[in-house]
Design a protein around this motif. Sequence first.
Motif, PDB file in Angstrom:
ATOM      1  N   GLY A 141       0.805  -1.219   0.000  1.00 17.98           N
ATOM      2  CA  GLY A 141       0.000   0.000   0.000  1.00 17.98           C
ATOM      3  C   GLY A 141       0.834   1.263   0.000  1.00 17.98           C
ATOM      4  N   ILE A 142       2.012   1.188  -0.634  1.00 16.47           N
ATOM      5  CA  ILE A 142       2.874   2.373  -0.694  1.00 16.47           C
ATOM      6  C   ILE A 142       2.742   3.009  -2.060  1.00 16.47           C
ATOM      7  CG2 ILE A 142       5.250   3.206  -0.548  1.00 16.47           C
ATOM      8  CD1 ILE A 142       5.906   0.716   1.049  1.00 16.47           C
ATOM      9  N   ASP A 143       2.642   4.321  -2.095  1.00 17.23           N
ATOM     10  CA  ASP A 143       2.608   5.033  -3.360  1.00 17.23           C
ATOM     11  C   ASP A 143       4.031   5.048  -3.933  1.00 17.23           C
ATOM     12  OD1 ASP A 143       2.421   6.752  -5.459  1.00 17.23           O
ATOM     13  OD2 ASP A 143       2.047   8.539  -4.232  1.00 17.23           O
ATOM     14  N   PRO A 144       4.232   4.440  -5.115  1.00 14.72           N
ATOM     15  CA  PRO A 144       5.589   4.398  -5.682  1.00 14.72           C
ATOM     16  C   PRO A 144       6.196   5.800  -5.846  1.00 14.72           C
ATOM     17  CG  PRO A 144       4.111   2.981  -6.932  1.00 14.72           C
ATOM     18  CD  PRO A 144       3.267   3.753  -5.965  1.00 14.72           C
ATOM     19  N   GLY A 145       5.345   6.787  -6.027  1.00 12.56           N
ATOM     20  CA  GLY A 145       5.840   8.154  -6.192  1.00 12.56           C
ATOM     21  C   GLY A 145       6.578   8.663  -4.959  1.00 12.56           C
ATOM     22  N   SER A 146       6.344   8.004  -3.822  1.00 11.85           N
ATOM     23  CA  SER A 146       6.981   8.480  -2.595  1.00 11.85           C
ATOM     24  C   SER A 146       8.299   7.757  -2.316  1.00 11.85           C
ATOM     25  CB  SER A 146       6.027   8.272  -1.411  1.00 11.85           C
ATOM     26  OG  SER A 146       5.876   6.884  -1.169  1.00 11.85           O
ATOM     27  N   ILE A 147       8.674   6.834  -3.216  1.00  7.53           N
ATOM     28  CA  ILE A 147       9.893   6.055  -2.993  1.00  7.53           C
ATOM     29  C   ILE A 147      11.002   6.590  -3.886  1.00  7.53           C
ATOM     30  CG2 ILE A 147      10.895   3.730  -3.009  1.00  7.53           C
ATOM     31  CD1 ILE A 147       8.014   2.634  -2.981  1.00  7.53           C
ATOM     32  N   ALA A 148      12.199   6.684  -3.341  1.00  6.42           N
ATOM     33  CA  ALA A 148      13.341   7.111  -4.149  1.00  6.42           C
ATOM     34  C   ALA A 148      13.951   5.881  -4.812  1.00  6.42           C
ATOM     35  CB  ALA A 148      14.371   7.791  -3.274  1.00  6.42           C
ATOM     36  N   GLY A 149      14.204   5.982  -6.097  1.00  7.56           N
ATOM     37  CA  GLY A 149      14.752   4.840  -6.836  1.00  7.56           C
ATOM     38  C   GLY A 149      16.270   4.854  -6.867  1.00  7.56           C
ATOM     39  N   SER A 150      16.880   3.701  -6.635  1.00  5.70           N
ATOM     40  CA  SER A 150      18.341   3.634  -6.659  1.00  5.70           C
ATOM     41  C   SER A 150      18.860   2.886  -7.877  1.00  5.70           C
ATOM     42  CB  SER A 150      18.852   2.950  -5.389  1.00  5.70           C
ATOM     43  OG  SER A 150      18.470   1.583  -5.404  1.00  5.70           O
ATOM     44  N   GLY A 151      17.933   2.384  -8.709  1.00  8.19           N
ATOM     45  CA  GLY A 151      18.352   1.617  -9.879  1.00  8.19           C
ATOM     46  C   GLY A 151      18.794   2.518 -11.021  1.00  8.19           C
ATOM     47  N   PRO A 152      19.122   1.902 -12.167  1.00  6.58           N
ATOM     48  CA  PRO A 152      19.551   2.703 -13.319  1.00  6.58           C
ATOM     49  C   PRO A 152      18.482   3.725 -13.705  1.00  6.58           C
ATOM     50  CG  PRO A 152      19.810   0.345 -13.738  1.00  6.58           C
ATOM     51  CD  PRO A 152      19.068   0.479 -12.449  1.00  6.58           C
ATOM     52  N   GLY A 153      18.877   4.960 -13.921  1.00  8.12           N
ATOM     53  CA  GLY A 153      17.938   6.013 -14.312  1.00  8.12           C
ATOM     54  C   GLY A 153      16.915   6.320 -13.236  1.00  8.12           C
ATOM     55  N   GLY A 154      17.264   5.986 -11.983  1.00  6.54           N
ATOM     56  CA  GLY A 154      16.344   6.290 -10.883  1.00  6.54           C
ATOM     57  C   GLY A 154      15.220   5.274 -10.743  1.00  6.54           C
ATOM     58  N   ARG A 155      15.390   4.121 -11.391  1.00  7.65           N
ATOM     59  CA  ARG A 155      14.346   3.100 -11.294  1.00  7.65           C
ATOM     60  C   ARG A 155      14.225   2.597  -9.857  1.00  7.65           C
ATOM     61  NH1 ARG A 155      16.316  -1.374 -14.205  1.00  7.65           N
ATOM     62  NH2 ARG A 155      15.808  -0.341 -16.145  1.00  7.65           N
ATOM     63  N   ILE A 156      12.980   2.477  -9.402  1.00  5.13           N
ATOM     64  CA  ILE A 156      12.745   1.929  -8.068  1.00  5.13           C
ATOM     65  C   ILE A 156      12.867   0.412  -8.173  1.00  5.13           C
ATOM     66  CG2 ILE A 156      11.054   1.695  -6.206  1.00  5.13           C
ATOM     67  CD1 ILE A 156       9.764   4.314  -7.432  1.00  5.13           C
ATOM     68  N   VAL A 157      13.725  -0.175  -7.352  1.00  4.33           N
ATOM     69  CA  VAL A 157      13.905  -1.620  -7.370  1.00  4.33           C
ATOM     70  C   VAL A 157      13.540  -2.204  -6.010  1.00  4.33           C
ATOM     71  CG1 VAL A 157      15.620  -1.594  -9.223  1.00  4.33           C
ATOM     72  CG2 VAL A 157      16.365  -1.383  -6.855  1.00  4.33           C
ATOM     73  N   ARG A 158      13.637  -3.528  -5.912  1.00  7.47           N
ATOM     74  CA  ARG A 158      13.179  -4.229  -4.710  1.00  7.47           C
ATOM     75  C   ARG A 158      13.703  -3.604  -3.426  1.00  7.47           C
ATOM     76  NH1 ARG A 158      14.750 -10.469  -3.966  1.00  7.47           N
ATOM     77  NH2 ARG A 158      16.803  -9.570  -4.214  1.00  7.47           N
ATOM     78  N   LYS A 159      15.020  -3.335  -3.393  1.00  5.70           N
ATOM     79  CA  LYS A 159      15.580  -2.884  -2.116  1.00  5.70           C
ATOM     80  C   LYS A 159      15.063  -1.505  -1.711  1.00  5.70           C
ATOM     81  CE  LYS A 159      20.118  -1.055  -3.521  1.00  5.70           C
ATOM     82  NZ  LYS A 159      20.494  -1.405  -4.871  1.00  5.70           N
ATOM     83  N   ASP A 160      14.640  -0.719  -2.702  1.00  7.04           N
ATOM     84  CA  ASP A 160      14.082   0.599  -2.358  1.00  7.04           C
ATOM     85  C   ASP A 160      12.734   0.447  -1.655  1.00  7.04           C
ATOM     86  OD1 ASP A 160      16.282   1.686  -3.664  1.00  7.04           O
ATOM     87  OD2 ASP A 160      15.238   1.681  -5.589  1.00  7.04           O
ATOM     88  N   VAL A 161      11.939  -0.513  -2.160  1.00  7.64           N
ATOM     89  CA  VAL A 161      10.636  -0.740  -1.520  1.00  7.64           C
ATOM     90  C   VAL A 161      10.850  -1.329  -0.133  1.00  7.64           C
ATOM     91  CG1 VAL A 161       8.385  -1.862  -1.726  1.00  7.64           C
ATOM     92  CG2 VAL A 161       9.596  -1.134  -3.777  1.00  7.64           C
ATOM     93  N   GLU A 162      11.821  -2.228  -0.040  1.00  7.23           N
ATOM     94  CA  GLU A 162      12.109  -2.819   1.269  1.00  7.23           C
ATOM     95  C   GLU A 162      12.536  -1.739   2.255  1.00  7.23           C
ATOM     96  OE1 GLU A 162      13.391  -7.278  -0.259  1.00  7.23           O
ATOM     97  OE2 GLU A 162      14.940  -5.790   0.145  1.00  7.23           O
ATOM     98  N   ALA A 163      13.371  -0.817   1.769  1.00  6.15           N
ATOM     99  CA  ALA A 163      13.817   0.273   2.642  1.00  6.15           C
ATOM    100  C   ALA A 163      12.632   1.148   3.040  1.00  6.15           C
ATOM    101  CB  ALA A 163      14.881   1.106   1.933  1.00  6.15           C
ATOM    102  N   ALA A 164      11.728   1.362   2.082  1.00  8.10           N
ATOM    103  CA  ALA A 164      10.577   2.227   2.361  1.00  8.10           C
ATOM    104  C   ALA A 164       9.627   1.580   3.356  1.00  8.10           C
ATOM    105  CB  ALA A 164       9.841   2.548   1.062  1.00  8.10           C
ATOM    106  N   THR A 165       9.518   0.247   3.292  1.00 10.83           N
ATOM    107  CA  THR A 165       8.574  -0.404   4.195  1.00 10.83           C
ATOM    108  C   THR A 165       9.158  -0.578   5.584  1.00 10.83           C
ATOM    109  OG1 THR A 165       9.342  -2.505   3.337  1.00 10.83           O
ATOM    110  CG2 THR A 165       7.266  -1.673   2.473  1.00 10.83           C
ATOM    111  N   SER A 166      10.485  -0.553   5.680  1.00 10.48           N
ATOM    112  CA  SER A 166      11.066  -0.791   6.994  1.00 10.48           C
ATOM    113  C   SER A 166      11.170   0.478   7.817  1.00 10.48           C
ATOM    114  CB  SER A 166      12.452  -1.420   6.855  1.00 10.48           C
ATOM    115  OG  SER A 166      13.316  -0.499   6.224  1.00 10.48           O
ATOM    116  N   ARG A 167      10.917   1.647   7.172  1.00 15.68           N
ATOM    117  CA  ARG A 167      11.004   2.862   7.976  1.00 15.68           C
ATOM    118  C   ARG A 167       9.598   3.345   8.331  1.00 15.68           C
ATOM    119  NH1 ARG A 167      12.274   5.785   2.877  1.00 15.68           N
ATOM    120  NH2 ARG A 167      10.237   6.551   2.299  1.00 15.68           N
TER     121      ARG A 167
END
Lengths: 438, 321
Positions: A141-167
Amino acid sequence: MLTKLFIPKLGMTMEKATVAEWRYRQGDRVEKDAPVLVIDTEKVANEIEAPVAGKLVIVAAVGDEVPCGEVVGYIAETEEEYAQALKGGAGSASTAPAAAETGGGEPVPAAAPAASAAPCACAGERVKISPLARRMAAEQGIDPGSIAGSGPGGRIVRKDVEAATSRPVSAAVPAVAPVPVEGERQLRSQSPCKAAVPAFGKSAKAVLSLKGIRKVISEHMQHSHSVSAPVSVLSEVDMTQMIALRERLNEKLAPAGPGITYTDLFVMAAARALKRTPIMNSSLIGNEILLWDEVNIGFAVSTRMEDGNNALVVPVIHNADRLTLREISARRKDLMERARAGKLSVDETSGGTFTITNTGTLGPVWHVQTPVINQPEAAILGTASIVDRPAIVDGAIAIRPIMPVSITFDHRIMDGAPPGEFLGHLHEMLTDPQMMLV
Amino acid sequence: MKELMYWNAISEAIAEEMARDEKVFVIGENVQESPFLATKGLVQQFGPERVMDAPLSELAIAGATVGAAMAGYRPVCDLTFADFIYCAADEVLMKAAQQYFIHNGEVGVPCVFLGVAGGGFGNGPEHSRIPAAMVMHNPGLKLAMPSNPYDAKGLMKAAIRDNNPVCFFFHKKCMPMKQAIPDEEYVIPLGQAEVKRSGTDVTVVATSYMVNLALEAAKQLEGKLSVEVIDPRTLVPLDMETIVASVKKTNRVVIIDEDTECCGVAAEIAQQINEQAFDYLDAPVSRLCAANSPIAGAAMEKYVIPQLPQVIKAIETAAGI
């Protein structure tokens, strides 16, 4: 006749709106031109008026985010149509347009493009996110727009969502470190409460849900800090000459028109300084830094929301470098008044290339600020209260009206030199206003 | 258990099947001498009537193979270099592959087209290809590409027993490989991939000799990345189930194949992953193949065919580091 109510596209960059309030209930009789619906777009609230009289059919619930062009309700002129729309409309919005085809009602409102059930091709940047991350974000239930992407070209990848859910997600209770998720959900799910709500071992006397403009500001601020590398540079300016200039101008101009404010002068000076340091008037988009040809200066306006909280709106003075001081002043005044009335169009709050936030109106208390960059701009200028301070003038300590200024710039785009250069130009113009003519 | 070389595992499989079924025979160019050793020693065991040297015409050899297969035999047709399948293309792609379909399932063509494939020795454009994509693209053919002696033996036995035409490409670079082979008989069913190494960070789907490069790369990346290496072993049928299960675990995948890149094996596998596991991908499916170029000879070959450093790089990139 069955007439649809849909989300109008009110600005170039508008993609969606949130249904903020239905002014009538399901089945209520509404008159033509009565405001039936309030929608929150990214920065402003808009009223939608009934194009015809009839019975209201509500399809989208309050809080729903709806893409522009999509149907949120109907106005039925007869009981049969009302029943039919309830049947079709209550199920899903996608079946509704078929029913509405026969209606041929006027588009809603008059300013909107021709009535069409298809979502419009809205401009705007697509969130780059891997399929896995998209699925995980949806599950959490996280809005992807609120997650910072660390992948190529700023792509949001698994670890970014994991980081977002753990905080901790809640903006309302930022100080709590390890948050029991269940408790947080409980707190967030409460609508404005009457009694104290126990949460995190404390009791909350009110719960304000993060929605509308507050939600947008919250997302923008977090987005800014998560995608940029902000550095703030603090300085101060002796405002003696500026104060004198403003007084002289207002003596001459005030009887004929609105007075010149410091903000007007700052917009004028900043626009000219930006022309001389173009990198300050740029955006990093993808792998490219775009140096903007136009100088569109946004200025932060604090408005009061219905719930009593302040919200920030940033109307934009387009092509500020080509306007005279009087034009800037008139434009600023108009935008500010309409911002406070909640009547800004989406275009008037977008397209900015640089922002000024003036906290000088907070009172004559010496303070400095480190403003947050309004993405995707490269920098923001903060100006603060002018306060008498000791200053060295001709080798002696004198009392001078001093204004702290701060620049937050994006270190991804530039290093320290351009902001220093910009500050130099600004300093020169503010301490010796005739330099604005050069 | 005994240790067998790669080529010897193949010849032993053929010998066992020839002993088991008298309909099995070998035909090809110089199969009695067997320069690539895959049929070495067979003529001594089974005689020249079942190990037939043929004139230097791949089309004729393949034609004889298809005819014999339709007449009830199970020929093993040695094309020597896999590249020569292009000479025999009409018999292999049009006839062998399609007779079963054309005759409404009444006439099968059970045969094996054997070819030594791939680079590594700088043999140049006409002797270094691994024409896997072409075989995959033509319905009706099966394709086995063993990466080690154990698989080579088990797959060859399955290929000979299969009622469909099977292309069996064995790799020049695998020739020196030695492996313990069980004394008892075993058959590896066509269409079963094997996880050669399990890992959690990234999946490598590698074919033929590339499996060995992938395993070496995985070893070198140990401690930095946990790499899962999957060898499909046969590209037709393709065991997508094993690949998809791995992708669902690691969320990242790179396909390493020695055939040229365009419209290649990797492209096909990548698309099937997109279709079956899109929502599990954390990065685009990536691939490392031979460049879209004729396979250069001699010292230039290594600039066309993937080498270990590129394999390592490709795995790191796919893993997002």
